[in-house]
Design a protein around this motif. Structure first.
Motif, PDB file in Angstrom:
ATOM      1  N   PHE A 238     -30.879 -15.686  31.333  1.00 37.85           N
ATOM      2  CA  PHE A 238     -31.564 -14.816  30.383  1.00 37.85           C
ATOM      3  C   PHE A 238     -30.637 -14.332  29.260  1.00 37.85           C
ATOM      4  O   PHE A 238     -31.107 -14.000  28.169  1.00 37.85           O
ATOM      5  CB  PHE A 238     -32.153 -13.598  31.102  1.00 37.85           C
ATOM      6  CG  PHE A 238     -33.408 -13.899  31.856  1.00 37.85           C
ATOM      7  CD1 PHE A 238     -34.654 -13.725  31.268  1.00 37.85           C
ATOM      8  CD2 PHE A 238     -33.358 -14.376  33.163  1.00 37.85           C
ATOM      9  CE1 PHE A 238     -35.821 -13.998  31.961  1.00 37.85           C
ATOM     10  CE2 PHE A 238     -34.519 -14.653  33.862  1.00 37.85           C
ATOM     11  CZ  PHE A 238     -35.748 -14.476  33.267  1.00 37.85           C
ATOM     12  N   LYS A 239     -29.356 -14.293  29.505  1.00 42.72           N
ATOM     13  CA  LYS A 239     -28.417 -13.810  28.490  1.00 42.72           C
ATOM     14  C   LYS A 239     -28.220 -14.826  27.370  1.00 42.72           C
ATOM     15  O   LYS A 239     -28.077 -14.447  26.201  1.00 42.72           O
ATOM     16  CB  LYS A 239     -27.068 -13.484  29.129  1.00 42.72           C
ATOM     17  CG  LYS A 239     -27.110 -12.288  30.075  1.00 42.72           C
ATOM     18  CD  LYS A 239     -25.726 -12.004  30.650  1.00 42.72           C
ATOM     19  CE  LYS A 239     -25.764 -10.802  31.591  1.00 42.72           C
ATOM     20  NZ  LYS A 239     -24.424 -10.535  32.195  1.00 42.72           N
ATOM     21  N   SER A 240     -28.212 -16.096  27.712  1.00 39.88           N
ATOM     22  CA  SER A 240     -27.886 -17.119  26.711  1.00 39.88           C
ATOM     23  C   SER A 240     -29.103 -17.892  26.205  1.00 39.88           C
ATOM     24  O   SER A 240     -29.038 -18.528  25.157  1.00 39.88           O
ATOM     25  CB  SER A 240     -26.869 -18.122  27.282  1.00 39.88           C
ATOM     26  OG  SER A 240     -27.402 -18.787  28.419  1.00 39.88           O
ATOM     27  N   ASN A 241     -30.231 -17.851  26.935  1.00 39.37           N
ATOM     28  CA  ASN A 241     -31.404 -18.622  26.536  1.00 39.37           C
ATOM     29  C   ASN A 241     -32.291 -17.765  25.637  1.00 39.37           C
ATOM     30  O   ASN A 241     -32.887 -16.781  26.085  1.00 39.37           O
ATOM     31  CB  ASN A 241     -32.177 -19.094  27.770  1.00 39.37           C
ATOM     32  CG  ASN A 241     -33.262 -20.093  27.419  1.00 39.37           C
ATOM     33  OD1 ASN A 241     -34.203 -19.766  26.709  1.00 39.37           O
ATOM     34  ND2 ASN A 241     -33.122 -21.312  27.904  1.00 39.37           N
ATOM     35  N   GLU A 242     -32.402 -18.162  24.382  1.00 35.20           N
ATOM     36  CA  GLU A 242     -33.140 -17.365  23.391  1.00 35.20           C
ATOM     37  C   GLU A 242     -34.613 -17.246  23.731  1.00 35.20           C
ATOM     38  O   GLU A 242     -35.225 -16.188  23.544  1.00 35.20           O
ATOM     39  CB  GLU A 242     -32.969 -17.997  22.002  1.00 35.20           C
ATOM     40  CG  GLU A 242     -33.502 -17.142  20.857  1.00 35.20           C
ATOM     41  CD  GLU A 242     -35.008 -17.315  20.625  1.00 35.20           C
ATOM     42  OE1 GLU A 242     -35.652 -16.360  20.150  1.00 35.20           O
ATOM     43  OE2 GLU A 242     -35.517 -18.407  20.953  1.00 35.20           O
ATOM     44  N   VAL A 243     -35.213 -18.321  24.256  1.00 37.44           N
ATOM     45  CA  VAL A 243     -36.642 -18.284  24.599  1.00 37.44           C
ATOM     46  C   VAL A 243     -36.888 -17.285  25.713  1.00 37.44           C
ATOM     47  O   VAL A 243     -37.812 -16.455  25.636  1.00 37.44           O
ATOM     48  CB  VAL A 243     -37.139 -19.685  25.023  1.00 37.44           C
ATOM     49  CG1 VAL A 243     -38.581 -19.605  25.521  1.00 37.44           C
ATOM     50  CG2 VAL A 243     -37.039 -20.659  23.857  1.00 37.44           C
ATOM     51  N   LEU A 244     -36.065 -17.317  26.751  1.00 38.57           N
ATOM     52  CA  LEU A 244     -36.230 -16.376  27.859  1.00 38.57           C
ATOM     53  C   LEU A 244     -36.002 -14.941  27.403  1.00 38.57           C
ATOM     54  O   LEU A 244     -36.717 -14.027  27.831  1.00 38.57           O
ATOM     55  CB  LEU A 244     -35.268 -16.719  29.000  1.00 38.57           C
ATOM     56  CG  LEU A 244     -35.588 -17.971  29.822  1.00 38.57           C
ATOM     57  CD1 LEU A 244     -34.575 -18.123  30.955  1.00 38.57           C
ATOM     58  CD2 LEU A 244     -37.001 -17.912  30.379  1.00 38.57           C
ATOM     59  N   ARG A 245     -35.023 -14.735  26.555  1.00 36.89           N
ATOM     60  CA  ARG A 245     -34.767 -13.386  26.053  1.00 36.89           C
ATOM     61  C   ARG A 245     -35.976 -12.853  25.301  1.00 36.89           C
ATOM     62  O   ARG A 245     -36.356 -11.686  25.449  1.00 36.89           O
ATOM     63  CB  ARG A 245     -33.548 -13.371  25.110  1.00 36.89           C
ATOM     64  CG  ARG A 245     -32.217 -13.382  25.805  1.00 36.89           C
ATOM     65  CD  ARG A 245     -31.121 -12.779  24.924  1.00 36.89           C
ATOM     66  NE  ARG A 245     -31.166 -13.244  23.550  1.00 36.89           N
ATOM     67  CZ  ARG A 245     -30.578 -14.341  23.103  1.00 36.89           C
ATOM     68  NH1 ARG A 245     -29.904 -15.122  23.930  1.00 36.89           N
ATOM     69  NH2 ARG A 245     -30.652 -14.676  21.826  1.00 36.89           N
ATOM     70  N   ARG A 246     -36.589 -13.716  24.503  1.00 33.11           N
ATOM     71  CA  ARG A 246     -37.709 -13.279  23.669  1.00 33.11           C
ATOM     72  C   ARG A 246     -38.938 -12.938  24.513  1.00 33.11           C
ATOM     73  O   ARG A 246     -39.570 -11.903  24.309  1.00 33.11           O
ATOM     74  CB  ARG A 246     -38.048 -14.371  22.651  1.00 33.11           C
ATOM     75  CG  ARG A 246     -39.319 -14.103  21.853  1.00 33.11           C
ATOM     76  CD  ARG A 246     -39.448 -15.050  20.674  1.00 33.11           C
ATOM     77  NE  ARG A 246     -39.288 -16.434  21.056  1.00 33.11           N
ATOM     78  CZ  ARG A 246     -40.229 -17.177  21.618  1.00 33.11           C
ATOM     79  NH1 ARG A 246     -41.412 -16.660  21.890  1.00 33.11           N
ATOM     80  NH2 ARG A 246     -40.005 -18.446  21.926  1.00 33.11           N
ATOM     81  N   ILE A 247     -39.299 -13.800  25.460  1.00 32.35           N
ATOM     82  CA  ILE A 247     -40.532 -13.573  26.211  1.00 32.35           C
ATOM     83  C   ILE A 247     -40.349 -12.594  27.370  1.00 32.35           C
ATOM     84  O   ILE A 247     -41.334 -12.210  28.012  1.00 32.35           O
ATOM     85  CB  ILE A 247     -41.123 -14.894  26.742  1.00 32.35           C
ATOM     86  CG1 ILE A 247     -40.172 -15.548  27.752  1.00 32.35           C
ATOM     87  CG2 ILE A 247     -41.456 -15.830  25.600  1.00 32.35           C
ATOM     88  CD1 ILE A 247     -40.756 -16.813  28.367  1.00 32.35           C
ATOM     89  N   SER A 248     -39.102 -12.172  27.619  1.00 32.10           N
ATOM     90  CA  SER A 248     -38.875 -11.190  28.678  1.00 32.10           C
ATOM     91  C   SER A 248     -38.403  -9.854  28.110  1.00 32.10           C
ATOM     92  O   SER A 248     -37.846  -9.034  28.836  1.00 32.10           O
ATOM     93  CB  SER A 248     -37.839 -11.716  29.688  1.00 32.10           C
ATOM     94  OG  SER A 248     -36.569 -11.874  29.070  1.00 32.10           O
ATOM     95  N   ASP A 249     -38.668  -9.645  26.828  1.00 34.52           N
ATOM     96  CA  ASP A 249     -38.265  -8.394  26.188  1.00 34.52           C
ATOM     97  C   ASP A 249     -39.189  -7.264  26.649  1.00 34.52           C
ATOM     98  O   ASP A 249     -40.369  -7.249  26.309  1.00 34.52           O
ATOM     99  CB  ASP A 249     -38.351  -8.547  24.665  1.00 34.52           C
ATOM    100  CG  ASP A 249     -37.858  -7.299  23.920  1.00 34.52           C
ATOM    101  OD1 ASP A 249     -37.531  -6.297  24.594  1.00 34.52           O
ATOM    102  OD2 ASP A 249     -37.817  -7.331  22.679  1.00 34.52           O
ATOM    103  N   PRO A 250     -38.682  -6.303  27.439  1.00 35.76           N
ATOM    104  CA  PRO A 250     -39.539  -5.225  27.932  1.00 35.76           C
ATOM    105  C   PRO A 250     -40.061  -4.314  26.835  1.00 35.76           C
ATOM    106  O   PRO A 250     -41.051  -3.597  27.031  1.00 35.76           O
ATOM    107  CB  PRO A 250     -38.625  -4.466  28.906  1.00 35.76           C
ATOM    108  CG  PRO A 250     -37.242  -4.761  28.436  1.00 35.76           C
ATOM    109  CD  PRO A 250     -37.292  -6.161  27.898  1.00 35.76           C
ATOM    110  N   GLU A 251     -39.405  -4.318  25.663  1.00 33.42           N
ATOM    111  CA  GLU A 251     -39.880  -3.497  24.553  1.00 33.42           C
ATOM    112  C   GLU A 251     -41.175  -4.055  23.966  1.00 33.42           C
ATOM    113  O   GLU A 251     -41.940  -3.331  23.329  1.00 33.42           O
ATOM    114  CB  GLU A 251     -38.809  -3.412  23.464  1.00 33.42           C
ATOM    115  CG  GLU A 251     -37.589  -2.591  23.853  1.00 33.42           C
ATOM    116  CD  GLU A 251     -37.962  -1.146  24.152  1.00 33.42           C
ATOM    117  OE1 GLU A 251     -38.722  -0.549  23.366  1.00 33.42           O
ATOM    118  OE2 GLU A 251     -37.526  -0.619  25.190  1.00 33.42           O
ATOM    119  N   VAL A 252     -41.413  -5.335  24.170  1.00 30.69           N
ATOM    120  CA  VAL A 252     -42.655  -5.958  23.695  1.00 30.69           C
ATOM    121  C   VAL A 252     -43.770  -5.760  24.718  1.00 30.69           C
ATOM    122  O   VAL A 252     -44.869  -5.318  24.393  1.00 30.69           O
ATOM    123  CB  VAL A 252     -42.444  -7.459  23.412  1.00 30.69           C
ATOM    124  CG1 VAL A 252     -43.764  -8.126  23.023  1.00 30.69           C
ATOM    125  CG2 VAL A 252     -41.411  -7.643  22.307  1.00 30.69           C
TER     126      VAL A 252
END
Length: 344
Positions: A238-252
């Motif tokens: 999750f730290k390095s994969n941009e797609v995972l970071r984006r779809i797992s953003d708790p602020e969204v």
């Protein structure tokens, strides 16, 4: 009109990150049914679909919306006691009871939506939210059932849409997350077979197949099929994969974020068992030296940080090895300076 007012729910709520459902309010001349009365409503399949006088029914669209607000109250009560980031590995009896009731209420509401042939934004929200809670509550069977209905429901909704609106454009990012969850759930559920996963991918329109979320999942499936576990570790980071970071953003969306994290970790757990079988067959023992722990953590799809103890808590690697010792698959060497694999 605002997005919340038109659609009857707030998909962009950020303050508490719960996917809070606000509802459309009580229409003029209509009164919401008392909460207890709503809780006691039976599923449409358990009656003949008729109701006398003012008795509410889940075949009624207004009652469905009142019922959804009632469920949100149950969710809020659950989250007051058990925040989303609280582990569900060892849930209390009360936690399991509250979670099970939420899923039962959602199942009844989905049945009412299906029986009333409803396919608007409200129906989509109910199914998507229900799917996410099924994942978070680790009810794989219910998640499979809900996810299987989403593609057809989305088709019906699109067929009713005359024009592309700004709100539907905003919703697209949420749809992409649900798509990711649906396909990942399919991949995880049917492992080691990938037939169902690729069948679901082939059924997608070509433009959808090219979405980053779908391409990422196909890469994950490919690395699992080829046993390229080092590549899989990078794809699920999750730290390095941009797609995972984006779809797992708790602020969204905190709920969708938790569902994504759980399913990715569940996939890692499944693959970890495959890797473990290979390690047991290949090695007689391993030491607990720092450099070996780092290698073992990487091999088992843990991060390097999981190789070391953190404050007073044991590392995930230590917990994993402890569980394997209890299962008699390894023996802790004398002096706790390593592990000996037990064959068979």
């Amino acid at each position: 009109m605002s997005n919340t007012g038109r659609r009857g729910y707030d998909n962009n709520r950020r303050s508490r990150g719960r996917g809070q459902y606000r509802g459309r309010g009580t229409s003029r001349g209509a009164a919401a049914a008392p909460r207890l009365e709503l809780e006691l409503l039976s599923a449409p399949s358990r009656n003949d679909g008729t109701h006398a006088g003012d008795q509410p029914s889940l075949l009624d669209l207004k009652t469905q919306e009142d019922y959804r607000k009632m469920i949100q109250g149950k969710i809020d009560s659950y989250l007051e006691k058990f925040p989303l980031d609280k582990s569900l590995e060892t849930p209390t009896t009360k936690q399991k009871e509250m979670a099970n009731n939420i899923l039962i209420f959602f199942r009844k509401l989905r049945e009412g939506i299906t029986a009333s042939s409803r396919s608007d934004d409200f129906a989509i929200e109910v199914y998507e939210t229900s799917a996410c809670w099924s994942v978070v509550f680790r009810d794989s069977a219910q998640a499979t059932s809900v996810f299987s209905h989403l593609p057809e429901l989305a088709k019906k909704r699109m067929s009713h849409s005359k024009t592309e609106t700004q709100s539907s454009i905003k919703q697209q990012s949420k749809d992409d997350t649900i798509l990711f969850l649906r396909l990942l759930h399919t991949l995880r559920t049917h492992l080691p077979s990938q037939t169902e996963f690729y069948s679901a991918v082939r059924a997608l329109p070509q433009n959808v197949k090219e979405k980053p979320e779908v391409l990422l999942l196909q890469s994950m499936a490919s690395t699992i099929r080829s046993s390229n576990y080092a590549a899989l570790a990078k794809l699920t980071d999750f730290k390095s994969n941009e797609v995972l970071r984006r779809i797992s953003d708790p602020e969204v969306d905190a709920l969708k974020s938790r569902a994504v994290i759980h399913l990715v970790q569940s996939l890692q757990d499944a693959v970890r068992e495959q890797i473990w079988a290979v390690l047991r067959a290949s090695y007689r023992e391993v030491s607990s030296k720092p450099e070996v722990r780092v290698w073992l953590a990487r091999s088992l799809q843990f991060s390097e940080g999981d190789a070391q103890s953190v404050t007073t808590e044991e590392s995930r690697l230590s917990v994993w090895m402890g569980q394997k010792a209890q299962a008699a698959e390894v023996i802790v060497k004398e002096g706790a300076n390593g592990w000996q694999f037990r064959k068979g």
